[in-house]
Design a protein around this motif. Structure first.
Motif, PDB file in Angstrom:
ATOM      1  N   THR A  32      12.405  29.015  73.112  1.00  0.00           N
ATOM      2  CA  THR A  32      13.646  29.767  72.880  1.00  0.00           C
ATOM      3  C   THR A  32      14.873  28.885  72.742  1.00  0.00           C
ATOM      4  O   THR A  32      15.883  29.322  72.223  1.00  0.00           O
ATOM      5  CB  THR A  32      13.888  30.764  74.032  1.00  0.00           C
ATOM      6  N   ALA A  33      14.805  27.671  73.236  1.00  0.00           N
ATOM      7  CA  ALA A  33      15.959  26.779  73.159  1.00  0.00           C
ATOM      8  C   ALA A  33      15.500  25.427  72.635  1.00  0.00           C
ATOM      9  O   ALA A  33      14.457  24.939  73.022  1.00  0.00           O
ATOM     10  CB  ALA A  33      16.613  26.626  74.521  1.00  0.00           C
ATOM     11  N   THR A  34      16.274  24.847  71.775  1.00  0.00           N
ATOM     12  CA  THR A  34      15.942  23.528  71.257  1.00  0.00           C
ATOM     13  C   THR A  34      16.809  22.481  71.938  1.00  0.00           C
ATOM     14  O   THR A  34      17.775  22.801  72.632  1.00  0.00           O
ATOM     15  CB  THR A  34      16.172  23.475  69.738  1.00  0.00           C
ATOM     16  N   GLY A  35      16.477  21.222  71.703  1.00  0.00           N
ATOM     17  CA  GLY A  35      17.244  20.136  72.289  1.00  0.00           C
ATOM     18  C   GLY A  35      18.739  20.229  72.012  1.00  0.00           C
ATOM     19  O   GLY A  35      19.552  20.136  72.937  1.00  0.00           O
ATOM     20  N   PRO A  36      19.152  20.430  70.732  1.00  0.00           N
ATOM     21  CA  PRO A  36      20.591  20.523  70.451  1.00  0.00           C
ATOM     22  C   PRO A  36      21.281  21.680  71.176  1.00  0.00           C
ATOM     23  O   PRO A  36      22.408  21.528  71.647  1.00  0.00           O
ATOM     24  CB  PRO A  36      20.649  20.705  68.939  1.00  0.00           C
ATOM     25  N   ILE A  37      20.612  22.806  71.307  1.00  0.00           N
ATOM     26  CA  ILE A  37      21.197  23.952  72.014  1.00  0.00           C
ATOM     27  C   ILE A  37      21.364  23.616  73.496  1.00  0.00           C
ATOM     28  O   ILE A  37      22.395  23.905  74.104  1.00  0.00           O
ATOM     29  CB  ILE A  37      20.335  25.218  71.827  1.00  0.00           C
ATOM     30  N   ALA A  38      20.357  22.977  74.077  1.00  0.00           N
ATOM     31  CA  ALA A  38      20.444  22.596  75.488  1.00  0.00           C
ATOM     32  C   ALA A  38      21.560  21.583  75.705  1.00  0.00           C
ATOM     33  O   ALA A  38      22.297  21.667  76.692  1.00  0.00           O
ATOM     34  CB  ALA A  38      19.103  22.034  75.955  1.00  0.00           C
ATOM     35  N   LEU A  39      21.711  20.627  74.787  1.00  0.00           N
ATOM     36  CA  LEU A  39      22.791  19.644  74.914  1.00  0.00           C
ATOM     37  C   LEU A  39      24.160  20.310  74.866  1.00  0.00           C
ATOM     38  O   LEU A  39      25.051  19.954  75.634  1.00  0.00           O
ATOM     39  CB  LEU A  39      22.693  18.591  73.813  1.00  0.00           C
ATOM     40  N   LYS A  40      24.315  21.281  73.979  1.00  0.00           N
ATOM     41  CA  LYS A  40      25.591  22.004  73.903  1.00  0.00           C
ATOM     42  C   LYS A  40      25.883  22.732  75.202  1.00  0.00           C
ATOM     43  O   LYS A  40      27.024  22.752  75.672  1.00  0.00           O
ATOM     44  CB  LYS A  40      25.574  22.988  72.733  1.00  0.00           C
ATOM     45  N   ALA A  41      24.860  23.346  75.799  1.00  0.00           N
ATOM     46  CA  ALA A  41      25.045  24.057  77.065  1.00  0.00           C
ATOM     47  C   ALA A  41      25.447  23.087  78.180  1.00  0.00           C
ATOM     48  O   ALA A  41      26.330  23.392  78.982  1.00  0.00           O
ATOM     49  CB  ALA A  41      23.766  24.800  77.441  1.00  0.00           C
ATOM     50  N   MET A  42      24.814  21.915  78.205  1.00  0.00           N
ATOM     51  CA  MET A  42      25.154  20.930  79.233  1.00  0.00           C
ATOM     52  C   MET A  42      26.561  20.377  79.017  1.00  0.00           C
ATOM     53  O   MET A  42      27.306  20.177  79.975  1.00  0.00           O
ATOM     54  CB  MET A  42      24.134  19.799  79.241  1.00  0.00           C
ATOM     55  N   LYS A  43      26.916  20.148  77.764  1.00  0.00           N
ATOM     56  CA  LYS A  43      28.253  19.637  77.460  1.00  0.00           C
ATOM     57  C   LYS A  43      29.321  20.658  77.857  1.00  0.00           C
ATOM     58  O   LYS A  43      30.346  20.308  78.443  1.00  0.00           O
ATOM     59  CB  LYS A  43      28.371  19.310  75.975  1.00  0.00           C
ATOM     60  N   LYS A  44      29.061  21.931  77.569  1.00  0.00           N
ATOM     61  CA  LYS A  44      29.999  23.004  77.908  1.00  0.00           C
ATOM     62  C   LYS A  44      30.246  23.072  79.415  1.00  0.00           C
ATOM     63  O   LYS A  44      31.348  23.380  79.856  1.00  0.00           O
ATOM     64  CB  LYS A  44      29.441  24.332  77.396  1.00  0.00           C
ATOM     65  N   ARG A  45      29.214  22.748  80.207  1.00  0.00           N
ATOM     66  CA  ARG A  45      29.325  22.782  81.672  1.00  0.00           C
ATOM     67  C   ARG A  45      29.807  21.453  82.257  1.00  0.00           C
ATOM     68  O   ARG A  45      29.861  21.286  83.471  1.00  0.00           O
ATOM     69  CB  ARG A  45      27.978  23.164  82.272  1.00  0.00           C
ATOM     70  N   GLY A  46      30.117  20.490  81.389  1.00  0.00           N
ATOM     71  CA  GLY A  46      30.630  19.202  81.846  1.00  0.00           C
ATOM     72  C   GLY A  46      29.587  18.289  82.449  1.00  0.00           C
ATOM     73  O   GLY A  46      29.923  17.377  83.200  1.00  0.00           O
ATOM     74  N   LEU A  47      28.310  18.503  82.118  1.00  0.00           N
ATOM     75  CA  LEU A  47      27.233  17.726  82.723  1.00  0.00           C
ATOM     76  C   LEU A  47      26.942  16.420  81.994  1.00  0.00           C
ATOM     77  O   LEU A  47      26.159  15.607  82.481  1.00  0.00           O
ATOM     78  CB  LEU A  47      25.947  18.565  82.786  1.00  0.00           C
ATOM     79  N   LEU A  48      27.538  16.223  80.820  1.00  0.00           N
ATOM     80  CA  LEU A  48      27.209  15.033  80.041  1.00  0.00           C
ATOM     81  C   LEU A  48      28.348  14.028  79.968  1.00  0.00           C
ATOM     82  O   LEU A  48      28.296  13.089  79.174  1.00  0.00           O
ATOM     83  CB  LEU A  48      26.787  15.441  78.619  1.00  0.00           C
ATOM     84  N   CYS A  49      29.330  14.195  80.801  1.00  0.00           N
ATOM     85  CA  CYS A  49      30.469  13.285  80.800  1.00  0.00           C
ATOM     86  C   CYS A  49      29.999  11.894  81.223  1.00  0.00           C
ATOM     87  O   CYS A  49      29.483  11.710  82.325  1.00  0.00           O
ATOM     88  CB  CYS A  49      31.532  13.809  81.756  1.00  0.00           C
TER      89      CYS A  49
END
Length: 83
Positions: free
Chosen positions: A57-74
């Motif tokens: 249901t979720a691909t790598g790019p979608i998961a990255l966007k979700a993590m970025k939105k939550r500030g997890l990839l800073c």
């Protein structure tokens, strides 16, 4: 020591990356599913290697966007991979 989180559902790809990252220099954790938000918060990787086509249901790019939105990839280097 750099912390690396590898997210890939292919055991061959995971083994390949494991062989490239010496344990004396990298703390490597491997996950085989896309549901990793809580783990990213706890582990706080320096590098995130993620399969482009993981999960039904979720691909790598979608998961990255979700993590970025939550500030997890800073400050986290990210690389989408595909085999």
């Amino acid at each position: 020591m750099k912390k690396v989180l590898l997210v890939d559902d292919c055991k061959v790809t995971a083994a390949f990356f494991s062989s490239l990252l010496p344990s004396s220099e990298f703390a490597l954790e491997i996950h085989d599913d896309i549901w990793i938000l809580d783990h990213v918060k706890k582990f706080q990787p320096d590098i995130l290697l993620m399969d482009v086509n993981i999960g039904a249901t979720a691909t790598g790019p979608i998961a990255l966007k979700a993590m970025k939105k939550r500030g997890l990839l800073c400050g986290v280097y990210t690389l989408l991979v595909s085999s």
